[in-house]
Each structure stands twice: as structure tokens, then as C-alpha cells.
Design an enzyme around this catalytic site. Sequence first.
Site, PDB file in Angstrom:
ATOM      1  N   SER A 187       0.860  -1.181   0.000  1.00 22.60           N
ATOM      2  CA  SER A 187       0.000   0.000   0.000  1.00 22.60           C
ATOM      3  C   SER A 187       0.901   1.236   0.000  1.00 22.60           C
ATOM      4  O   SER A 187       2.111   1.125   0.232  1.00 22.60           O
ATOM      5  CB  SER A 187      -0.854  -0.006   1.278  1.00 22.60           C
ATOM      6  OG  SER A 187      -1.500   1.236   1.459  1.00 22.60           O
ATOM      7  N   TYR A 238      -2.157  -0.636  10.747  1.00 18.35           N
ATOM      8  CA  TYR A 238      -2.162  -1.051   9.331  1.00 18.35           C
ATOM      9  C   TYR A 238      -0.813  -0.787   8.661  1.00 18.35           C
ATOM     10  O   TYR A 238      -0.231  -1.676   8.028  1.00 18.35           O
ATOM     11  CB  TYR A 238      -3.281  -0.298   8.613  1.00 18.35           C
ATOM     12  CG  TYR A 238      -3.472  -0.633   7.160  1.00 18.35           C
ATOM     13  CD1 TYR A 238      -3.991  -1.865   6.762  1.00 18.35           C
ATOM     14  CD2 TYR A 238      -3.165   0.291   6.158  1.00 18.35           C
ATOM     15  CE1 TYR A 238      -4.193  -2.165   5.416  1.00 18.35           C
ATOM     16  CE2 TYR A 238      -3.364   0.004   4.821  1.00 18.35           C
ATOM     17  CZ  TYR A 238      -3.880  -1.225   4.458  1.00 18.35           C
ATOM     18  OH  TYR A 238      -4.084  -1.512   3.131  1.00 18.35           O
TER      19      TYR A 238
HETATM   20  N1  LIG Z   1      -8.827  -0.479  -1.311  1.00 26.37           N
HETATM   21  C1  LIG Z   1      -7.765   0.294  -1.170  1.00 26.37           C
HETATM   22  O1  LIG Z   1      -7.841   1.531  -1.250  1.00 26.37           O
HETATM   23  C2  LIG Z   1      -6.399  -0.318  -0.923  1.00 26.37           C
HETATM   24  C3  LIG Z   1      -5.274   0.499  -1.057  1.00 26.37           C
HETATM   25  C4  LIG Z   1      -4.008  -0.042  -0.854  1.00 26.37           C
HETATM   26  C5  LIG Z   1      -3.880  -1.381  -0.533  1.00 26.37           C
HETATM   27  N2  LIG Z   1      -4.975  -2.163  -0.394  1.00 26.37           N
HETATM   28  C6  LIG Z   1      -4.759  -3.584  -0.075  1.00 26.37           C
HETATM   29  O2  LIG Z   1      -5.317  -4.376  -1.088  1.00 26.37           O
HETATM   30  C7  LIG Z   1      -5.747  -5.629  -0.552  1.00 26.37           C
HETATM   31  C8  LIG Z   1      -7.210  -5.857  -0.917  1.00 26.37           C
HETATM   32  O3  LIG Z   1      -7.953  -4.793  -0.377  1.00 26.37           O
HETATM   33  P1  LIG Z   1      -9.439  -4.450  -0.861  1.00 26.37           P
HETATM   34  O4  LIG Z   1      -9.602  -3.007  -0.649  1.00 26.37           O
HETATM   35  O5  LIG Z   1      -9.708  -5.052  -2.175  1.00 26.37           O
HETATM   36  O6  LIG Z   1     -10.245  -5.186   0.284  1.00 26.37           O
HETATM   37  P2  LIG Z   1     -11.773  -5.759   0.307  1.00 26.37           P
HETATM   38  O7  LIG Z   1     -12.183  -5.612   1.723  1.00 26.37           O
HETATM   39  O8  LIG Z   1     -12.584  -5.159  -0.770  1.00 26.37           O
HETATM   40  O9  LIG Z   1     -11.523  -7.298  -0.030  1.00 26.37           O
HETATM   41  C9  LIG Z   1     -10.708  -8.062   0.796  1.00 26.37           C
HETATM   42  C10 LIG Z   1     -11.037  -9.519   0.630  1.00 26.37           C
HETATM   43  O10 LIG Z   1     -10.187 -10.254   1.549  1.00 26.37           O
HETATM   44  C11 LIG Z   1     -10.984 -11.214   2.218  1.00 26.37           C
HETATM   45  N3  LIG Z   1     -10.369 -11.542   3.505  1.00 26.37           N
HETATM   46  C12 LIG Z   1     -10.378 -10.822   4.644  1.00 26.37           C
HETATM   47  N4  LIG Z   1      -9.757 -11.494   5.624  1.00 26.37           N
HETATM   48  C13 LIG Z   1      -9.360 -12.681   5.088  1.00 26.37           C
HETATM   49  C14 LIG Z   1      -8.692 -13.819   5.602  1.00 26.37           C
HETATM   50  N5  LIG Z   1      -8.314 -13.891   6.893  1.00 26.37           N
HETATM   51  N6  LIG Z   1      -8.440 -14.862   4.770  1.00 26.37           N
HETATM   52  C15 LIG Z   1      -8.835 -14.819   3.473  1.00 26.37           C
HETATM   53  N7  LIG Z   1      -9.493 -13.772   2.940  1.00 26.37           N
HETATM   54  C16 LIG Z   1      -9.749 -12.718   3.742  1.00 26.37           C
HETATM   55  C17 LIG Z   1     -12.357 -10.565   2.364  1.00 26.37           C
HETATM   56  O11 LIG Z   1     -13.368 -11.527   2.584  1.00 26.37           O
HETATM   57  C18 LIG Z   1     -12.488  -9.855   1.011  1.00 26.37           C
HETATM   58  O12 LIG Z   1     -13.063 -10.685   0.033  1.00 26.37           O
HETATM   59  C19 LIG Z   1      -5.489  -5.550   0.947  1.00 26.37           C
HETATM   60  O13 LIG Z   1      -4.254  -6.166   1.253  1.00 26.37           O
HETATM   61  C20 LIG Z   1      -5.424  -4.062   1.208  1.00 26.37           C
HETATM   62  O14 LIG Z   1      -4.655  -3.765   2.346  1.00 26.37           O
HETATM   63  C21 LIG Z   1      -6.252  -1.666  -0.590  1.00 26.37           C
END
Ligand SMILES: NC(=O)c1ccc[n+]([C@@H]2O[C@H](COP(=O)([O-])OP(=O)(O)OC[C@H]3O[C@@H](n4cnc5c(N)ncnc54)[C@H](O)[C@@H]3O)[C@@H](O)[C@H]2O)c1
Length: 259
Positions: A144, A157
Site C-alpha cells: 500500500s 495497518y
Molecule cells: N482499497 C484500497 O484503497 C487499498 C489500497 C491499498 C492497498 N490495499 C490492499 O489491497 C488488498 C485488498 O484490499 P481491498 O480493498 O480489495 O479489500 P476488500 O475488503 O474489498 O476485499 C478483501 C477480501 O479479503 C478477504 N479476507 C479478509 N480477511 C481474510 C482472511 N483472513 N483470509 C482470506 N481472505 C480474507 C475478504 O473476505 C475480502 O473478500 C489488501 O491487502 C489491502 O490492504 C487496498
Amino acid sequence: MSKRLKDQIAIVTGAADGIGRSIAELFCQEGASVCVADVNEALGESVVKNLTEQGLKAIFVNTDVSNIDSVKNMVDQTVNLLGKPTVLINNAGIIYENKKFLETPTEQWDKSFAVNLDGMWHCCKQVIPYMKEVGFGTIVNIGSVHSFKIVPNHFPYAVTKHAIIGLTKNLAVELGEDNIRVNALCPGMVETAAAFKWFAESEDPVAARKKIADIHPLRRNASCDEIAYPALFLASKESSFMTGQSLIVDGGRSVVYHL
Ligand SMILES: NC(=O)c1ccc[n+]([C@@H]2O[C@H](COP(=O)([O-])OP(=O)(O)OC[C@H]3O[C@@H](n4cnc5c(N)ncnc54)[C@H](O)[C@@H]3O)[C@@H](O)[C@H]2O)c1
């Protein structure tokens, strides 16, 4: 042009929703057989149903990445049903909003590390022996902008996301001789369903969305597809001389010096 992940077996964690879902869908379209590994069974099954109905190859395995036995079961099922994994996208992650260091309960510290960091450790531990057997592999760890800077009130985080960069570099150094590449992909704000829910819960959803968008020089947030394509680049031969790196995909957010 031939498909960029033809004959590859990919595991994408957290692929039932958000960024992971887009990655799983794009990888299938690019010829990979994909294991959608997620704790959310209903959403995960629907992602796989949608893909298989298009004639693409995908399976869902109910997986909690924070649990080593659950991850072992997921990797076993992938090997049995699809083949030995050659691509691993460590995407599953969680964030707690509005937490300062002293206000953070120990359970949230533990859970953040269990999912965001231990989850990657568990998946790498189970998958890398198969990549060594096959003779190559690519691992993409989703970091991130929080991997490099601290956004106040999001503890812990950023601590977990900083650690991911160390894991990525260490694995890259150790696994280079096995032809296994390991890189991190670091997004800025991405408009997932969870992000829209968060905007909707604020007093003025339009203003909340714009406020974050305006942090980025491109004056908008990313779509999930805008992260899936860089993930495809890192997972495919197009990045064949790249390992141990962090690819920042943040609409220019990280280069702004805030006064
Ligand atoms: N959305 C953003 O703005 C953003 C920005 C930078 C980084 N990220 C990173 O991208 C990745 C995905 O984020 P997102 O925003 O798509 O999240 P999201 O919440 O939309 O999706 C996350 C998915 O992970 C699953 N999950 C949660 N805990 C879990 C576990 N213990 N085992 C297996 N699956 C699990 C959830 O059920 C969900 O389907 C994460 O690592 C997040 O930190 C997101």
C-alpha cells in the site's frame, strides 16, 4: 497475441471481493487457472460461478489466510484440482479505521498481523516448495502507500504494510536462484465496494469521495482494474528481470510533499 498467463496456476487470496476479485478475473481471462481463496464463501462461490460460466477455469476454496492449516488445505486443493501453483498473489488484508496507538486493542494488533503479514508467510511457506519443483514462480505481495508513509489514525495497518516490503525483499534475495520472483504492488486509494460503503456512511458521501480523490495528483481514486493490470505485469514474463521491488500505483499520491 498469446495470453499472458497461459498454462499458469494462480492462487489469489482475498479474491471474493475488491482488488483480489479483479485480479482473479483478469488472470483467468489471460489464461490462468485460478484458485479464489477467501473467507467469504458466498461471494467467493459467486465469483467462481461467474468465471466458469464464461468457460474460464477457477475454483473457490474457503480459506482463512491467518490459519496455517486452512492455507495448507487450500494449497492441497489447488494442486489436486488445478495443478502446482506458479503464481501467488498475497492480497487478503484488513484495516481498522480511526485507531491511534494507545487506543488500539491488542486483539486488533494481533488480527492485523495475523491476516496482513502471517497470511503471506503461511501462503509462501506452502506454495514455494511447489514453485521450486516446477522450476519457476512469481509472487506478488499487495502492500500500500501505507508501506512507505504513515497516515495518522490507522494504526497498526501501516506497520503491517511496512513489514510486507521487508518480507518481499528477503524472499526475493533468497529465491532468485530458484527462478522465483517476488515483488510488492502498492496501491493508493482504490474504489472497492468497501470504499463506496465507507463513503456512503459519511455525512456527505460525494464530498468524502472527492476529499480522498484530491490527495492524488490525478484527482481521482483508482478502479480495481487499475491495480489488476499492474498485478498482471508483475505476475507475467513482462516483468521477467524484476524482483524484490515495490511497484507504487497511486495516481502520484506518494510524490506530493504536503505543506
Ligand atoms: N482499497 C484500497 O484503497 C487499498 C489500497 C491499498 C492497498 N490495499 C490492499 O489491497 C488488498 C485488498 O484490499 P481491498 O480493498 O480489495 O479489500 P476488500 O475488503 O474489498 O476485499 C478483501 C477480501 O479479503 C478477504 N479476507 C479478509 N480477511 C481474510 C482472511 N483472513 N483470509 C482470506 N481472505 C480474507 C475478504 O473476505 C475480502 O473478500 C489488501 O491487502 C489491502 O490492504 C487496498
